[in-house]
Design a protein around this motif. Structure first.
Motif, PDB file in Angstrom:
ATOM      1  N   SER A  29      60.125 -52.731  19.212  1.00  0.00           N
ATOM      2  CA  SER A  29      61.008 -53.274  18.179  1.00  0.00           C
ATOM      3  C   SER A  29      61.627 -52.181  17.324  1.00  0.00           C
ATOM      4  N   GLN A  30      60.959 -51.041  17.222  1.00  0.00           N
ATOM      5  CA  GLN A  30      61.495 -49.938  16.425  1.00  0.00           C
ATOM      6  C   GLN A  30      62.786 -49.378  17.024  1.00  0.00           C
ATOM      7  N   GLY A  31      63.024 -49.622  18.308  1.00  0.00           N
ATOM      8  CA  GLY A  31      64.261 -49.187  18.952  1.00  0.00           C
ATOM      9  C   GLY A  31      65.396 -50.183  18.806  1.00  0.00           C
ATOM     10  N   GLN A  32      65.171 -51.269  18.032  1.00  0.00           N
ATOM     11  CA  GLN A  32      66.169 -52.299  17.761  1.00  0.00           C
ATOM     12  C   GLN A  32      66.754 -52.899  19.050  1.00  0.00           C
ATOM     13  N   PRO A  33      65.918 -53.530  19.865  1.00  0.00           N
ATOM     14  CA  PRO A  33      66.426 -54.162  21.096  1.00  0.00           C
ATOM     15  C   PRO A  33      67.281 -55.382  20.774  1.00  0.00           C
ATOM     16  N   SER A  34      68.250 -55.647  21.629  1.00  0.00           N
ATOM     17  CA  SER A  34      69.057 -56.856  21.472  1.00  0.00           C
ATOM     18  C   SER A  34      68.291 -58.084  21.948  1.00  0.00           C
TER      19      SER A  34
ATOM     20  N   GLU B 188      76.016 -43.663  21.743  1.00  0.00           N
ATOM     21  CA  GLU B 188      75.209 -44.306  20.705  1.00  0.00           C
ATOM     22  C   GLU B 188      73.964 -44.961  21.296  1.00  0.00           C
ATOM     23  N   LEU B 189      74.147 -45.640  22.433  1.00  0.00           N
ATOM     24  CA  LEU B 189      73.011 -46.289  23.078  1.00  0.00           C
ATOM     25  C   LEU B 189      72.005 -45.267  23.579  1.00  0.00           C
ATOM     26  N   GLU B 190      72.479 -44.225  24.248  1.00  0.00           N
ATOM     27  CA  GLU B 190      71.579 -43.231  24.823  1.00  0.00           C
ATOM     28  C   GLU B 190      70.824 -42.464  23.759  1.00  0.00           C
ATOM     29  N   SER B 191      71.443 -42.240  22.600  1.00  0.00           N
ATOM     30  CA  SER B 191      70.749 -41.553  21.516  1.00  0.00           C
ATOM     31  C   SER B 191      69.571 -42.383  21.015  1.00  0.00           C
ATOM     32  N   ARG B 192      69.797 -43.663  20.800  1.00  0.00           N
ATOM     33  CA  ARG B 192      68.735 -44.550  20.306  1.00  0.00           C
ATOM     34  C   ARG B 192      67.705 -44.836  21.392  1.00  0.00           C
ATOM     35  N   PHE B 193      68.183 -45.149  22.600  1.00  0.00           N
ATOM     36  CA  PHE B 193      67.297 -45.501  23.708  1.00  0.00           C
ATOM     37  C   PHE B 193      66.475 -44.294  24.159  1.00  0.00           C
ATOM     38  N   GLY B 194      67.110 -43.115  24.230  1.00  0.00           N
ATOM     39  CA  GLY B 194      66.419 -41.918  24.697  1.00  0.00           C
ATOM     40  C   GLY B 194      65.259 -41.525  23.802  1.00  0.00           C
ATOM     41  N   ASN B 195      65.453 -41.611  22.490  1.00  0.00           N
ATOM     42  CA  ASN B 195      64.373 -41.278  21.547  1.00  0.00           C
ATOM     43  C   ASN B 195      63.197 -42.230  21.710  1.00  0.00           C
ATOM     44  N   LEU B 196      63.507 -43.522  21.872  1.00  0.00           N
ATOM     45  CA  LEU B 196      62.437 -44.509  22.056  1.00  0.00           C
ATOM     46  C   LEU B 196      61.704 -44.263  23.364  1.00  0.00           C
ATOM     47  N   LEU B 197      62.443 -43.982  24.432  1.00  0.00           N
ATOM     48  CA  LEU B 197      61.836 -43.788  25.751  1.00  0.00           C
ATOM     49  C   LEU B 197      60.882 -42.602  25.751  1.00  0.00           C
ATOM     50  N   ARG B 198      61.281 -41.504  25.141  1.00  0.00           N
ATOM     51  CA  ARG B 198      60.405 -40.322  25.074  1.00  0.00           C
ATOM     52  C   ARG B 198      59.142 -40.614  24.271  1.00  0.00           C
ATOM     53  N   SER B 199      59.292 -41.362  23.187  1.00  0.00           N
ATOM     54  CA  SER B 199      58.128 -41.692  22.352  1.00  0.00           C
ATOM     55  C   SER B 199      57.156 -42.605  23.097  1.00  0.00           C
ATOM     56  N   LEU B 200      57.682 -43.596  23.802  1.00  0.00           N
ATOM     57  CA  LEU B 200      56.816 -44.536  24.529  1.00  0.00           C
ATOM     58  C   LEU B 200      56.094 -43.852  25.678  1.00  0.00           C
ATOM     59  N   ARG B 201      56.748 -42.941  26.354  1.00  0.00           N
ATOM     60  CA  ARG B 201      56.112 -42.244  27.474  1.00  0.00           C
ATOM     61  C   ARG B 201      54.929 -41.406  27.020  1.00  0.00           C
ATOM     62  N   ARG B 202      55.003 -40.857  25.837  1.00  0.00           N
ATOM     63  CA  ARG B 202      53.888 -40.053  25.315  1.00  0.00           C
ATOM     64  C   ARG B 202      52.680 -40.922  24.974  1.00  0.00           C
ATOM     65  N   GLN B 203      52.908 -42.196  24.691  1.00  0.00           N
ATOM     66  CA  GLN B 203      51.824 -43.086  24.248  1.00  0.00           C
ATOM     67  C   GLN B 203      51.378 -44.077  25.315  1.00  0.00           C
ATOM     68  N   LEU B 204      51.915 -43.960  26.507  1.00  0.00           N
ATOM     69  CA  LEU B 204      51.645 -44.941  27.558  1.00  0.00           C
ATOM     70  C   LEU B 204      50.169 -44.932  27.963  1.00  0.00           C
TER      71      LEU B 204
END
Length: 232
Positions: free
Chosen positions: A133-138, A64-80
């Motif tokens: 914040s879109q990745g819902q961080p704790s 569950e974590l990797e699904s949410r975190f992985g999508n956010l990580l790929r999106s952020l890397r494209r916009q860095l």
């Protein structure tokens, strides 16, 4: 006779060494301390965030974590932005316990992973806080502000501290009717200190507007001690 000669030679060498080690000491001199503290506008920021997922099954918590975190990580890397860096920490999974009848029982598992955006241009802080914040961080934060000027010059306050010492010495010398000569000794009393200001934010993914972030500042300080020659 030989012993007396050796003793005299040793004493002579010691006196010569002591004189050369502080050959300026007999000269009239003035010792002063100089200090400076300046505030710089930050032009870079590091954003820290943590993401967690809870489940009764450790494998499902991880998925569950990797699904949410992985999508956010790929999106952020494209916009860095250029010169900014993105670091993703290792996944950590630990059990959650509950005490029942004087015994600890495992009631589930928590998977955690950290994310850091480094050297982000400070004007993009609000935009990237919203993206993360879109990745819902704790936890979102801390935000560590720093200055490339302070980094490149090591400590911009050091030059001002030396100037402060010279100004003090000139005032004191003039009051005594003397002039200030060259610096005989310079000592750094305190190590250069560069204090980056930080902030911790509460994670809130429900905010749809871009957060209005106040620019951070960086405080830098230095303290030196200088011995100047006094001349008539």
């Amino acid at each position: 006779m030989k012993n007396l000669f050796a003793l005299g030679l040793t004493l002579s060498l010691l006196l010569t060494s002591a004189a050369s080690a502080s050959d300026w000491a007999p000269q009239p001199h003035l010792k002063v301390a100089g200090e400076a503290s300046i505030t710089l506008d930050a032009d870079r920021v590091d954003i820290h965030a943590s993401f967690t997922s809870d489940h009764k099954n450790s494998r499902l918590a991880l998925q569950e974590l990797e699904s949410r975190f992985g999508n956010l990580l790929r999106s952020l890397r494209r916009q860095l932005p250029e010169n900014a860096r993105l670091e993703a920490g290792q996944v950590r999974v630990h059990p959650r316990h509950k005490r029942s009848n004087d015994e600890w029982q495992i009631i589930g598992y928590t998977a955690t992973r950290d994310l850091i955006v480094l050297d982000l241009p400070v004007e993009k802080t609000g935009e990237w806080v919203e993206k993360i914040s879109q990745g819902q961080p704790s936890q979102l934060g801390p935000l560590n502000y720093h200055s490339t000027q302070a980094t490149s010059q090591r400590n911009p306050a050091l030059e001002e501290a030396l100037a402060d010492a010279r100004n003090k010495a000139q005032i004191m010398a003039a009051t005594l009717g003397q002039q200030l000569g060259k610096a005989l000794q310079i000592e750094e009393i305190s190590s250069p200190g560069i204090q980056a200001r930080s902030a911790v934010m509460a994670a809130d993914s429900s905010n749809e507007s871009t957060p209005d972030m106040q620019p951070g500042r960086v405080e830098t300080s230095a303290r030196v001690q200088v011995i100047f020659e006094l001349v008539d």
